[in-house]
Design an enzyme around this catalytic site. Structure first.
Site, PDB file in Angstrom:
ATOM      1  N   ASP A 185       1.665  -4.928   3.551  1.00  0.00           N
ATOM      2  CA  ASP A 185       1.684  -3.486   3.507  1.00  0.00           C
ATOM      3  C   ASP A 185       1.866  -3.139   5.359  1.00  0.00           C
ATOM      4  OD1 ASP A 185       0.634  -1.019   4.269  1.00  0.00           O
ATOM      5  OD2 ASP A 185      -0.201  -0.732   2.185  1.00  0.00           O
ATOM      6  N   HIS A 186       3.063  -2.798   5.428  1.00  0.00           N
ATOM      7  CA  HIS A 186       3.199  -2.672   6.811  1.00  0.00           C
ATOM      8  C   HIS A 186       2.217  -1.886   7.747  1.00  0.00           C
ATOM      9  CE1 HIS A 186       5.815   0.940   6.224  1.00  0.00           C
ATOM     10  NE2 HIS A 186       5.726   1.097   7.591  1.00  0.00           N
ATOM     11  N   HIS A 248       0.040   2.425   1.496  1.00  0.00           N
ATOM     12  CA  HIS A 248      -0.425   2.954   2.871  1.00  0.00           C
ATOM     13  C   HIS A 248      -1.431   3.790   3.193  1.00  0.00           C
ATOM     14  CE1 HIS A 248       3.352   0.845   3.243  1.00  0.00           C
ATOM     15  NE2 HIS A 248       4.395   1.972   3.068  1.00  0.00           N
TER      16      HIS A 248
HETATM   17  C1  BG6 Z   1       7.870   2.622   3.128  1.00  0.00           C
HETATM   18  C2  BG6 Z   1       8.207   3.726   1.993  1.00  0.00           C
HETATM   19  O1  BG6 Z   1       6.915   1.727   2.745  1.00  0.00           O
HETATM   20  O2  BG6 Z   1       7.188   3.365   4.292  1.00  0.00           O
HETATM   21  C3  BG6 Z   1       9.195   4.786   2.858  1.00  0.00           C
HETATM   22  O3  BG6 Z   1       8.883   2.880   0.877  1.00  0.00           O
HETATM   23  C4  BG6 Z   1       8.344   5.253   3.718  1.00  0.00           C
HETATM   24  O4  BG6 Z   1       9.499   5.543   1.750  1.00  0.00           O
HETATM   25  C5  BG6 Z   1       7.835   4.160   4.727  1.00  0.00           C
HETATM   26  O5  BG6 Z   1       9.506   6.240   4.351  1.00  0.00           O
HETATM   27  C6  BG6 Z   1       7.089   5.177   6.053  1.00  0.00           C
HETATM   28  O6  BG6 Z   1       6.960   4.127   6.905  1.00  0.00           O
HETATM   29  P1  BG6 Z   1       6.654   4.499   8.662  1.00  0.00           P
HETATM   30  O7  BG6 Z   1       6.214   3.324   9.232  1.00  0.00           O
HETATM   31  O8  BG6 Z   1       7.826   5.155   8.806  1.00  0.00           O
HETATM   32  O9  BG6 Z   1       5.502   5.756   8.447  1.00  0.00           O
END
Ligand code: BG6
Length: 502
Positions: A185-186, A248
């Site tokens: 989960d980044h 997230h």
């Molecule tokens: C991804 C989703 O995991 O996270 C995307 O699949 C989303 O839909 C993105 O745009 C958002 O990540 P960040 O790091 O730009 O907030």
């Protein structure tokens, strides 16, 4: 989490090597780790896909990704040459178990050259429908010989409901030990997100007030301006709830609400995170309207440009009832948080791209100052800014300079810019290095993923089963549907980052 050292010799196999994720995130992150001296001398990256490419063609495509997406800008030619000599391409059909033997042969060759057993990382940068077949074929092929030193990395979405997540967990755990499975989960790799733990547990002054006695409500808001950008066919099967909330936003909630871990060991930190999800109030199907609001964007204006509605996006059915916005009211039912609402919201095509957590404190118990001294009086707020600002801000009342006793809110601020921003790794850099080092603190464990689905299933089912009749219900470029304001207004609250308030 031990102090970082260079990982052991590693063979990094990227399934879906020709895809977007590899070009935008994985290779730029690996290249930056290389630039910063974090990769071992003995490493190989093997990309795979169904299209025929030579190593040279593949490297050239990846260079395009690095030049466009790396936080460090365009690659230096000479350094790229050195780095890319470690990159190889192997054409393969992931459904064909025989094809996997070719990876094993390549690993064998590296092992001979390096005179060491490498760690093998299988990175599944593919559509979720391929997760199981790849894991099974790894076990069926000669790659099975390397299982004891193998790690498998699974991108989200991890399942599309509780049942499918359980099935995938069971399958992966029948082949790998849980400690070998890295569910990415980044958000957990983002600097400010990790900083929530430092802020809470490396300082003595916040923890005593971090509870229901002092905190009135918590808001976690992740708004995006982007629409589908070619991802319509995936997104229409997911929606905001599955795409953002289940993973997230829940991670952010866990870090804000968790109990202090006894140590920074992976399982201890993960236990405390999963405790939060397990403590979330279960929402009964008949109560969903009180706890959740969904939305879908119509046409509108973003940064002066006209944008189309969700129904006009490529690969989205004209009558889709998929949510592109979700707002939830959640309660963590434990001693610390009883009665404190946690408001979560996220949506596409909103007014701003902004990720913030707002800890709204209770008002002072008694107002010593006459009402006219504080026309603009506000209870304290602690704002954890994840995007676009990266930092922490504490809002408190101060006396305005002058002969009169007048109060107004001021900020005490910490910005990440105060560190050298160029040194701040991207989430994927942190996470990839952790995988190579075998540190799973910042990854989701099977029980956390399942617990998150368990909490959300009543809403997922209700929204899947009953198409919305009022979609689109928010304009692109707005702050989401009015119902989301009503959801939290019932308890006298308003979204902290609404225009004019923040
Ligand atoms: C991804 C989703 O995991 O996270 C995307 O699949 C989303 O839909 C993105 O745009 C958002 O990540 P960040 O790091 O730009 O907030």
């Amino acid at each position: 989490m031990p102090k970082k050292t260079k990982p052991e010799p590693t063979v990094f196999i990227v399934f879906g090597g020709t895809g977007d994720l590899n070009a935008r995130k994985i290779t730029p992150a690996l290249f930056n780790l290389y630039l910063d001296g974090w990769l071992p001398d003995e490493f190989a990256i093997i990309g795979t896909g169904r299209t025929e490419f030579t190593d040279e063609q593949f490297r050239k495509n990846l260079l395009g990704g690095v030049d466009q997406f790396s936080r460090k800008g365009k690659a230096d030619k000479k350094i790229w040459q050195e780095f890319s000599s470690h990159i190889f391409y192997q054409v393969a059909d992931v459904n064909n178990a025989k094809a996997y033997d070719k990876f094993a042969d390549r690993i064998e060759q590296h092992k001979k050259d390096w005179e060491k057993d490498p760690c093998v990382v299988h990175y599944l940068a593919v559509a979720p429908r391929f997760f199981s077949v790849i894991a099974e074929n790894v076990a069926k092929s000669k790659l099975a010989d390397y299982l004891p030193t193998t790690r498998i990395v699974v991108e989200k979405p991890f399942g599309r409901d509780l049942e499918s997540a359980k099935e995938l967990n069971a399958l992966l755990q029948s082949i790998f030990d849980e400690s070998q499975i890295y569910r990415i989960d980044h958000y957990l790799g983002k600097e400010t997100v990790q900083n929530i733990l430092a802020f809470r547990f490396a300082n003595a002054m916040f923890e005593p007030i971090w509870n229901r006695n002092y905190i009135d409500n918590v808001q976690i808001s992740v708004s995006e301006q982007l629409g589908m950008e070619g991802r319509g066919s995936y997104y229409d099967t997911a929606g905001a709830l599955r795409d953002m909330v289940q993973n997230h936003l829940f991670q952010l909630l866990c870090l804000v609400a968790m109990e202090p871990p006894v140590s920074y060991e992976a399982d201890e930190v993960r236990n405390r995170r999963v405790d939060v999800v397990n403590a979330l109030r279960r929402i009964r199907p008949e109560e969903i309207g009180e706890y959740a609001v969904r939305g879908q964007y119509g046409a509108g204006w973003i940064e002066g440009e006209k944008v189309e509605s969700y129904h006009h996006e490529e690969d989205v059915p004209k009558d889709s009832s998929q949510n592109t916005y979700a707002a939830l009211k959640l309660f963590v039912e434990n001693w610390r948080w009883n009665g404190v609402p946690f408001y979560l919201r996220t949506g596409k095509r909103m007014n701003e791209k902004k990720s913030v957590i707002t800890i709204q404190f209770k008002p002072v118990p008694h107002q010593s100052f006459p009402a006219q001294t504080a026309a603009n009086w506000q209870p304290n707020r602690l704002i954890i800014e994840i995007y676009p600002c990266v930092g922490i801000r504490l809002e408190f009342q101060a006396k305005r300079p002058g002969p009169e006793m007048l109060l107004s809110p001021v900020d005490m601020q910490f910005n990440y810019d105060e560190f050298d921003a160029a040194d701040t790794p991207e989430a994927y850099e942190t996470l990839l290095l952790d995988i190579m080092e075998g540190d799973s603190t910042l990854f989701m464990r099977a029980d956390q993923v399942e617990a998150a689905w368990r909490v959300l299933m009543p809403i997922v089912d209700a929204w899947d089963d009953t198409p919305a009749t009022d979609f689109p219900n928010y304009e692109s470029g707005s702050w989401g549907p009015a119902e989301a304001d009503a959801l939290i207004a019932k308890a006298g609250h308003s979204w902290a980052s609404a225009p004019g308030i923040d």
